[in-house]
Scaffold this active site. Structure first.
Site, PDB file in Angstrom:
ATOM      1  N   ASP A  11       0.866  -1.194   0.000  1.00 14.86           N
ATOM      2  CA  ASP A  11       0.000   0.000   0.000  1.00 14.86           C
ATOM      3  C   ASP A  11       0.898   1.238   0.000  1.00 14.86           C
ATOM      4  O   ASP A  11       2.083   1.164   0.350  1.00 14.86           O
ATOM      5  CB  ASP A  11      -0.917   0.021   1.234  1.00 14.86           C
ATOM      6  N   SER A  12       0.301   2.365  -0.347  1.00 14.33           N
ATOM      7  CA  SER A  12       1.035   3.628  -0.287  1.00 14.33           C
ATOM      8  C   SER A  12       1.439   3.958   1.157  1.00 14.33           C
ATOM      9  O   SER A  12       2.407   4.684   1.363  1.00 14.33           O
ATOM     10  CB  SER A  12       0.160   4.756  -0.836  1.00 14.33           C
ATOM     11  N   CYS A  74      -4.179  -1.478  -2.343  1.00 16.41           N
ATOM     12  CA  CYS A  74      -4.338  -0.034  -2.502  1.00 16.41           C
ATOM     13  C   CYS A  74      -5.185   0.192  -3.751  1.00 16.41           C
ATOM     14  O   CYS A  74      -4.810  -0.268  -4.842  1.00 16.41           O
ATOM     15  CB  CYS A  74      -2.961   0.598  -2.670  1.00 16.41           C
ATOM     16  N   GLU A 159      -3.589   9.125   7.728  1.00 26.00           N
ATOM     17  CA  GLU A 159      -2.118   9.013   7.799  1.00 26.00           C
ATOM     18  C   GLU A 159      -1.548   9.883   8.924  1.00 26.00           C
ATOM     19  O   GLU A 159      -0.506   9.577   9.484  1.00 26.00           O
ATOM     20  CB  GLU A 159      -1.479   9.431   6.465  1.00 26.00           C
ATOM     21  N   CYS A 193     -11.205   2.615  -0.576  1.00 29.07           N
ATOM     22  CA  CYS A 193      -9.846   3.036  -0.231  1.00 29.07           C
ATOM     23  C   CYS A 193      -9.514   2.285   1.034  1.00 29.07           C
ATOM     24  O   CYS A 193     -10.320   2.266   1.982  1.00 29.07           O
ATOM     25  CB  CYS A 193      -9.782   4.542   0.012  1.00 29.07           C
ATOM     26  N   HIS A 195      -7.634   2.830   3.375  1.00 29.93           N
ATOM     27  CA  HIS A 195      -7.485   3.629   4.599  1.00 29.93           C
ATOM     28  C   HIS A 195      -8.827   3.871   5.307  1.00 29.93           C
ATOM     29  O   HIS A 195      -8.850   4.146   6.502  1.00 29.93           O
ATOM     30  CB  HIS A 195      -6.907   5.009   4.269  1.00 29.93           C
TER      31      HIS A 195
HETATM   32  N1  DGL Z   1      -4.978   3.005   0.603  1.00 32.02           N
HETATM   33  C1  DGL Z   1      -4.959   3.747  -0.626  1.00 32.02           C
HETATM   34  C2  DGL Z   1      -6.173   3.365  -1.479  1.00 32.02           C
HETATM   35  O1  DGL Z   1      -6.775   2.315  -1.217  1.00 32.02           O
HETATM   36  C3  DGL Z   1      -4.777   5.193  -0.286  1.00 32.02           C
HETATM   37  C4  DGL Z   1      -4.255   5.957  -1.336  1.00 32.02           C
HETATM   38  C5  DGL Z   1      -3.400   7.144  -1.060  1.00 32.02           C
HETATM   39  O2  DGL Z   1      -2.228   6.977  -0.703  1.00 32.02           O
HETATM   40  O3  DGL Z   1      -3.898   8.240  -1.330  1.00 32.02           O
HETATM   41  O4  DGL Z   1      -6.540   4.037  -2.411  1.00 32.02           O
END
Ligand code: DGL
Length: 278
Positions: A11-12, A74, A159, A193, A195
């Site tokens: 993931d990011s 992600c 975050e 997403c 997150h």
């Molecule tokens: N967890 C990422 C997603 O599912 C977040 C993306 C981000 O870093 O903006 O899209």
């Protein structure tokens, strides 16, 4: 041949840990390496080119760690990078390796949650602009109406550990109100997403009880289990020592301080450099 490949989960930042948690719960026998590209998160507002390059660098890092199978946990990376990596890069790097995403497993079943046939999608700007969800849902459920809402502040809230603070309320209401104003018939809201499950408490408070809120963790975990059933050759390559390794491109102690909320257990990570050949 002795199986020696851990499953890579990417993931990011922290969000993919909500997916890893469910994958480990469903498939506890395997070894896993998680990588959060925290140093370059969020990916959501970045261009297709940038997300593709960042994601490919991370996928190549997983391959250098011996991973045969990588899950992009992600949506942004799945929307903007997965297809090119699958169709172009893997053939050059190693056609036997596999990279899977989170959008296909979700769109395959999301229509089953809705009785009214109207589904709301909450995602990053990148995911929404890519139109991946409406396009993919139309393949499996052509009768379903899809409404999308980009929530650019939600990943930064998560975050930066502000997700449960009163300041988050404004941004959560802003986007939920905008989505729900599009149609009274929306009865299913997808958190597209990884997150966003951290915001589910506040989201639930603001939506009528009859609306289903769908997170992706369990869906992706079940889909991966099905994939391994259908691909015994890949399954045979995966090592089974029940180990978990957490890596971040940013500071490891910072990662550990935040990661447990997403993963649901204490996390001890290590910092990695993507250009390392090791
Ligand atoms: N967890 C990422 C997603 O599912 C977040 C993306 C981000 O870093 O903006 O899209």
């Amino acid at each position: 041949m002795q199986a020696k490949s851990p499953i890579g989960v990417f993931d990011s930042g922290y969000g993919g840990l909500t997916v890893l948690k469910e994958i480990v719960h469903t498939l506890p026998q395997y070894d896993y390496i998680y990588l959060g590209d925290n140093a370059r998160a969020p990916y959501g507002p970045r261009s297709f080119e940038t997300v593709y390059h960042y994601t490919l660098e991370c996928v190549q890092w997983f391959f250098r760690q011996g991973c045969e199978l990588v899950v992009l946990a992600c949506n942004t990376a799945s929307a903007k990078a997965l297809r090119t990596i699958q169709q172009k890069d893997l053939a050059k790097i190693d056609p036997d390796k596999r990279v899977l995403g989170v959008i296909r497993p979700t769109t395959e079943i999301i229509g089953q949650y809705s009785r009214t046939g109207e589904v709301g999608i909450l995602g990053t700007s990148g995911t929404v602009i890519s139109e991946s969800y409406p396009i993919e849902i139309a393949k499996f459920f052509p009768q379903i109406k899809v409404y999308q809402e980009a929530c650019p502040m939600w990943v930064p809230l998560v975050e930066n550990n502000e997700y449960d603070k009163p300041g988050a309320d404004y941004f959560i209401s802003q986007h939920l109100d905008a989505l729900m104003a599009r149609s009274e018939k929306i009865d299913t809201v997808l958190l597209a997403c990884t997150h966003y499950p951290l915001l589910i408490g506040k989201i639930r408070q603001r939506l009528p009880q009859q609306i289903s809120i769908v997170s992706q963790g369990e869906i992706v975990a079940a889909s991966l289990a099905g994939y391994l059933q259908r691909h015994p050759q890949m399954k045979a390559k995966l090592s089974r020592n029940q180990t978990l390794k957490f890596c971040t491109t940013d500071d490891a102690s910072d990662f550990d301080a935040h990661a447990s909320i997403f993963f649901g257990a204490a996390v001890q990570s290590q910092h990695i450099e993507l250009e390392d050949q090791g």
